[in-house]
Design a protein around this motif. Structure first.
Motif, PDB file in Angstrom:
ATOM      1  N   TYR A  75     -20.340   5.149  -1.093  1.00 34.36           N
ATOM      2  CA  TYR A  75     -19.120   5.997  -1.384  1.00 34.36           C
ATOM      3  C   TYR A  75     -18.528   5.531  -2.790  1.00 34.36           C
ATOM      4  CZ  TYR A  75     -20.063   6.933   3.500  1.00 34.36           C
ATOM      5  OH  TYR A  75     -20.617   7.378   4.715  1.00 34.36           O
ATOM      6  N   THR A  76     -17.935   6.530  -3.333  1.00 30.44           N
ATOM      7  CA  THR A  76     -17.444   6.230  -4.642  1.00 30.44           C
ATOM      8  C   THR A  76     -15.863   6.220  -4.487  1.00 30.44           C
ATOM      9  OG1 THR A  76     -17.552   8.575  -5.308  1.00 30.44           O
ATOM     10  CG2 THR A  76     -19.386   6.796  -5.765  1.00 30.44           C
ATOM     11  N   TYR A  77     -15.250   5.444  -5.567  1.00 31.67           N
ATOM     12  CA  TYR A  77     -13.735   5.384  -5.269  1.00 31.67           C
ATOM     13  C   TYR A  77     -13.308   5.631  -6.590  1.00 31.67           C
ATOM     14  CZ  TYR A  77     -14.822   3.428  -0.800  1.00 31.67           C
ATOM     15  OH  TYR A  77     -15.518   3.354   0.425  1.00 31.67           O
ATOM     16  N   PRO A  78     -12.456   6.637  -6.915  1.00 30.27           N
ATOM     17  CA  PRO A  78     -11.961   6.876  -8.324  1.00 30.27           C
ATOM     18  C   PRO A  78     -10.794   6.055  -8.627  1.00 30.27           C
ATOM     19  CG  PRO A  78     -10.934   8.566  -6.716  1.00 30.27           C
ATOM     20  CD  PRO A  78     -12.105   7.766  -5.819  1.00 30.27           C
ATOM     21  N   ASP A  79     -10.417   6.167  -9.893  1.00 28.08           N
ATOM     22  CA  ASP A  79      -9.367   5.396 -10.322  1.00 28.08           C
ATOM     23  C   ASP A  79      -8.084   5.790 -10.249  1.00 28.08           C
ATOM     24  OD1 ASP A  79      -7.200   3.929 -11.926  1.00 28.08           O
ATOM     25  OD2 ASP A  79      -8.480   4.180 -13.633  1.00 28.08           O
ATOM     26  N   VAL A  80      -7.138   5.130  -9.205  1.00 28.91           N
ATOM     27  CA  VAL A  80      -6.077   5.656  -8.879  1.00 28.91           C
ATOM     28  C   VAL A  80      -4.678   5.015  -9.223  1.00 28.91           C
ATOM     29  CG1 VAL A  80      -6.958   7.018  -6.723  1.00 28.91           C
ATOM     30  CG2 VAL A  80      -5.969   4.358  -6.583  1.00 28.91           C
ATOM     31  N   THR A  81      -4.871   4.293 -10.280  1.00 29.48           N
ATOM     32  CA  THR A  81      -3.873   3.538 -10.968  1.00 29.48           C
ATOM     33  C   THR A  81      -2.496   4.198 -10.941  1.00 29.48           C
ATOM     34  OG1 THR A  81      -5.488   2.167 -11.991  1.00 29.48           O
ATOM     35  CG2 THR A  81      -3.149   1.817 -12.866  1.00 29.48           C
ATOM     36  N   GLN A  82      -2.704   5.545 -11.360  1.00 25.70           N
ATOM     37  CA  GLN A  82      -1.428   6.171 -11.765  1.00 25.70           C
ATOM     38  C   GLN A  82      -1.118   7.136 -10.686  1.00 25.70           C
ATOM     39  OE1 GLN A  82       0.482   5.515 -14.406  1.00 25.70           O
ATOM     40  NE2 GLN A  82      -1.146   3.819 -14.900  1.00 25.70           N
ATOM     41  N   ALA A  83      -1.843   7.206  -9.498  1.00 25.37           N
ATOM     42  CA  ALA A  83      -1.492   8.302  -8.475  1.00 25.37           C
ATOM     43  C   ALA A  83      -0.249   8.088  -7.730  1.00 25.37           C
ATOM     44  CB  ALA A  83      -2.783   8.055  -7.685  1.00 25.37           C
ATOM     45  N   LYS A  84       0.052   8.997  -6.959  1.00 28.02           N
ATOM     46  CA  LYS A  84       1.149   8.727  -5.750  1.00 28.02           C
ATOM     47  C   LYS A  84       0.647   7.577  -5.077  1.00 28.02           C
ATOM     48  CE  LYS A  84       2.521  13.509  -5.748  1.00 28.02           C
ATOM     49  NZ  LYS A  84       2.434  14.740  -4.835  1.00 28.02           N
ATOM     50  N   GLN A  85       1.793   6.878  -4.573  1.00 22.91           N
ATOM     51  CA  GLN A  85       1.456   5.715  -3.766  1.00 22.91           C
ATOM     52  C   GLN A  85       1.657   5.840  -2.299  1.00 22.91           C
ATOM     53  OE1 GLN A  85       2.163   1.516  -5.263  1.00 22.91           O
ATOM     54  NE2 GLN A  85       4.176   1.847  -4.295  1.00 22.91           N
ATOM     55  N   VAL A  86       0.933   5.087  -1.257  1.00 27.27           N
ATOM     56  CA  VAL A  86       1.158   5.055  -0.036  1.00 27.27           C
ATOM     57  C   VAL A  86       1.239   3.638   0.400  1.00 27.27           C
ATOM     58  CG1 VAL A  86       0.118   5.616   2.372  1.00 27.27           C
ATOM     59  CG2 VAL A  86      -0.012   7.236   0.654  1.00 27.27           C
ATOM     60  N   VAL A  87       2.212   3.299   1.328  1.00 24.50           N
ATOM     61  CA  VAL A  87       2.420   2.124   1.300  1.00 24.50           C
ATOM     62  C   VAL A  87       1.843   1.672   2.853  1.00 24.50           C
ATOM     63  CG1 VAL A  87       3.958   0.126   2.121  1.00 24.50           C
ATOM     64  CG2 VAL A  87       4.664   1.629   0.441  1.00 24.50           C
ATOM     65  N   ILE A  88       0.850   0.571   3.103  1.00 23.08           N
ATOM     66  CA  ILE A  88       0.106   0.468   4.090  1.00 23.08           C
ATOM     67  C   ILE A  88       0.513  -1.172   4.454  1.00 23.08           C
ATOM     68  CG2 ILE A  88      -2.392   0.084   5.265  1.00 23.08           C
ATOM     69  CD1 ILE A  88      -3.219   2.004   3.168  1.00 23.08           C
ATOM     70  N   VAL A  89       1.040  -1.200   5.921  1.00 21.47           N
ATOM     71  CA  VAL A  89       1.417  -2.359   6.273  1.00 21.47           C
ATOM     72  C   VAL A  89       0.377  -3.059   7.227  1.00 21.47           C
ATOM     73  CG1 VAL A  89       3.347  -3.757   7.583  1.00 21.47           C
ATOM     74  CG2 VAL A  89       3.919  -1.364   6.166  1.00 21.47           C
ATOM     75  N   GLY A  90      -0.114  -3.913   6.810  1.00 22.73           N
ATOM     76  CA  GLY A  90      -1.359  -4.661   7.442  1.00 22.73           C
ATOM     77  C   GLY A  90      -2.685  -4.522   6.688  1.00 22.73           C
ATOM     78  N   ALA A  91      -3.358  -5.539   6.676  1.00 21.75           N
ATOM     79  CA  ALA A  91      -4.448  -5.778   5.849  1.00 21.75           C
ATOM     80  C   ALA A  91      -5.783  -5.903   6.972  1.00 21.75           C
ATOM     81  CB  ALA A  91      -4.812  -6.556   4.952  1.00 21.75           C
ATOM     82  N   GLY A  92      -5.618  -5.377   8.227  1.00 26.88           N
ATOM     83  CA  GLY A  92      -6.781  -5.366   9.196  1.00 26.88           C
ATOM     84  C   GLY A  92      -7.612  -4.247   9.010  1.00 26.88           C
ATOM     85  N   PRO A  93      -8.235  -4.048   9.984  1.00 27.21           N
ATOM     86  CA  PRO A  93      -9.459  -2.890   9.782  1.00 27.21           C
ATOM     87  C   PRO A  93      -8.797  -1.577   9.498  1.00 27.21           C
ATOM     88  CG  PRO A  93      -9.600  -3.802  11.846  1.00 27.21           C
ATOM     89  CD  PRO A  93      -8.851  -4.999  11.069  1.00 27.21           C
ATOM     90  N   ALA A  94      -7.627  -1.351  10.209  1.00 27.06           N
ATOM     91  CA  ALA A  94      -6.931  -0.217  10.021  1.00 27.06           C
ATOM     92  C   ALA A  94      -6.398  -0.022   8.838  1.00 27.06           C
ATOM     93  CB  ALA A  94      -5.962  -0.054  11.306  1.00 27.06           C
ATOM     94  N   GLY A  95      -5.706  -0.962   8.159  1.00 24.72           N
ATOM     95  CA  GLY A  95      -5.040  -0.857   6.903  1.00 24.72           C
ATOM     96  C   GLY A  95      -6.108  -0.961   5.943  1.00 24.72           C
ATOM     97  N   LEU A  96      -7.174  -1.498   6.012  1.00 24.48           N
ATOM     98  CA  LEU A  96      -8.099  -1.671   4.717  1.00 24.48           C
ATOM     99  C   LEU A  96      -9.106  -0.270   4.749  1.00 24.48           C
ATOM    100  CD1 LEU A  96      -9.440  -5.182   5.100  1.00 24.48           C
ATOM    101  CD2 LEU A  96      -7.889  -4.360   3.371  1.00 24.48           C
TER     102      LEU A  96
END
Length: 527
Positions: A75-96
């Motif tokens: 799976y490839t992941y593009p550069d999203v540095t300047q993209a719209k932001q989504v806040v994710i609360v929690g770095a468990g499996p769901a968040g990651l």
């Protein structure tokens, strides 16, 4: 597409040896090695029903080039540095996994984790085991990777309709898991290997322009005109985004309290509580494999048990939960003054101990809803965990009792060796639980002893309490949009919101919430 579909019944020493297995597959396919383009191992499962344990293997032998998705896709992941932001609360499996999916869809994830990174977290785990000191923000439940990081790493789920199970496993392989998880019937990674995989996922997020920030406990939600616009962290910073994915895990009690205090709808939900039972792994192997020794090739055996109990005309299930063969019991409290136990296993599952949660279903009618409302189950958990701590002396030592002594309602004179590092204190566990719960546990263990001869023995002991089986609270959401039923742009996610029950189901739910958040942000979603 030219391929041969095979189903083989093999001895363990062949099925679990990569080279021998490959030779046996080609032999059964009756093809020349040079004619084979690819061998795809579909499934491997142990069959212990007969006198001799055998292993069932399904495999496809391709005589033409297979489809691309068969050969472990990347799976490839593009550069999203300047993209719209989504806040994710929690770095468990769901968040990651929500963060990874956001990146695939062209959104920038900002992951806020209340705990520490996976390496720094180890020092706080050591402090619990050695010094009985619980850090409320960094422990076995909180920190990078969530509760699953320091666990058995079980990857099987019954929630296959909720997402692409194989995709989740492939992403884990891409980040360092072994290929075996793609075809074992009950795949697991192991607590010794999970941290590096979690670190690799974090680096993928950061390399694509996403952010993962630690020691960022959320203390407030930014809601205007019925829409969630971001959160406030303990340092006073406002973190804004197109949407907020709430993936805090089942033990983030302060988040449930905050939601309730702000009038954001939450609901009490059924869950389960009980004990951990610890046997010698060799005993479980003898029962399950029907032999004195499992040998060098068979993995440590597991079990799954369930029984229906009746008390005052109320039926409740009692069942095994999170069974950890060749594993350890670990302290999983998230605050001082409480004792909670859970289980974990290393990848080899080579501890001499076996443990499993044995828990009783808690229904809404068992809770004091009139007094505590939607927090009734949470209060029930807290009361039991605090009582367990007090009975065992006020440290992280856990109350325990030999299994048959528990059935006979007598305090054990001496306990067995244990994998639980903070230590055990002998108590009559019947006094820890309500009469109803104690009765159901006794009935359950006696029934399990009938199903597995040798299981009910004083060569086993129970350790309390296993109370964090799932969230006692549900954060309700719309079935279609996955948005909170009251607050738009808020996406309750994973175990903490009541929509998952393990690493894989939480990961799949995280992906689904990311897709719905993307739609809300005006981004097209293509699978």
């Amino acid at each position: 597409m030219k391929k041969k579909e095979l189903e083989l019944l093999l001895p363990p020493e062949v099925a679990f040896d990569g080279e021998q297995l490959e030779r046996e597959i080609l032999k059964s396919a009756k093809v020349k090695p040079e004619d084979v383009k690819h061998v795809h191992r579909v499934k491997r499962s142990i069959d212990a029903r007969g006198r001799q344990v055998q292993v069932r293997v399904r495999a496809d032998v391709y005589l033409e080039n297979p489809p691309e998705d068969i050969i472990s896709p990347t799976y490839t992941y593009p550069d999203v540095t300047q993209a719209k932001q989504v806040v994710i609360v929690g770095a468990g499996p769901a968040g990651l996994f929500a963060a990874l999916r956001c990146i695939e869809l062209g959104l920038k994830p900002l992951v806020l984790e209340r705990g520490k990174d996976v390496r720094s977290r180890r020092r706080d785990l050591a402090a619990i085991n050695k010094d009985h000191t619980v850090n409320p923000d960094s422990n076995y439940c909180f920190g990078e990777g969530g509760a699953g990081t320091y666990s058995d790493g079980k990857l099987y789920t019954r929630s296959k309709k909720r997402g692409d199970l194989q995709r989740i496993l492939q992403i884990l392989v891409q980040h360092g898991a072994t290929q075996d998880i793609l075809f074992d019937a009950h795949p697991h990674i192991g607590t010794n290997k999970l941290p590096k995989i979690i670190e690799a996922i974090r680096e993928t997020i950061r390399e694509a322009g996403g952010e993962v920030l630690f020691e960022q406990r959320v203390t407030d939600f930014l809601v205007e005109q019925g829409e969630m616009h971001g959160v406030v962290t303990a340092d006073g910073q406002k973190r804004l985004g197109e949407a907020v994915i709430l993936a805090t895990g089942h033990s983030a009690r302060d988040i449930f309290e905050l939601l309730h205090a702000k009038g954001i709808t939450i609901e009490a939900k059924p869950f389960a509580m009980g004990v951990r039972v610890e046997h010698q792994q060799s005993l479980i192997d003898r029962i399950q494999y029907k032999c004195e020794s499992r040998g060098a090739w068979l993995p440590a055996s597991s079990y799954s048990l369930v029984h229906q109990t009746y008390y005052n005309n109320k039926q409740r299930g009692i069942f095994s939960f999170c069974m950890c063969p060749g594993g350890f019991i670990v302290p999983s409290a998230t605050a001082p003054g409480e004792v909670v136990v859970n289980g974990m296993s290393p990848s080899r599952r080579d501890s001499r101990f076996s443990n499993s949660g044995i828990v009783v279903a808690i229904e809404l009618e068992d809770m004091d809803l009139d007094t505590y409302g939607p927090l009734a189950g949470l209060r029930m958990q807290q009361a039991l965990e605090q009582k367990a701590c007090a009975m065992a002396g006020g440290t992280q030592a856990a109350p325990a009792q030999l299994l048959q002594d528990f059935i006979q309602r007598k305090k054990s004179k001496q306990l067995l060796d244990t994998s639980y590092q903070p230590g055990l204190v002998s108590v009559d566990m019947n006094e820890l639980f309500s009469e109803e719960m104690a009765y159901r546990l006794r009935e359950g263990f006696q029934a399990f002893g009938q199903k597995m001869r040798g299981y009910l023995t004083n060569d086993a002991q129970i350790v309390g309490v296993e109370s964090r089986t799932s969230s006692p609270v549900r954060v309700p959401r719309d079935r279609e949009s996955l948005e909170h039923v009251q607050v738009k742009r808020l996406f309750p996610c994973g175990e903490g919101a009541g929509y998952a029950g393990g690493i894989v189901s939480a990961a799949m739910d995280g992906e689904r919430c990311a897709e719905m958040a993307a739609l809300k942000a005006g981004v097209a979603v293509n699978r």
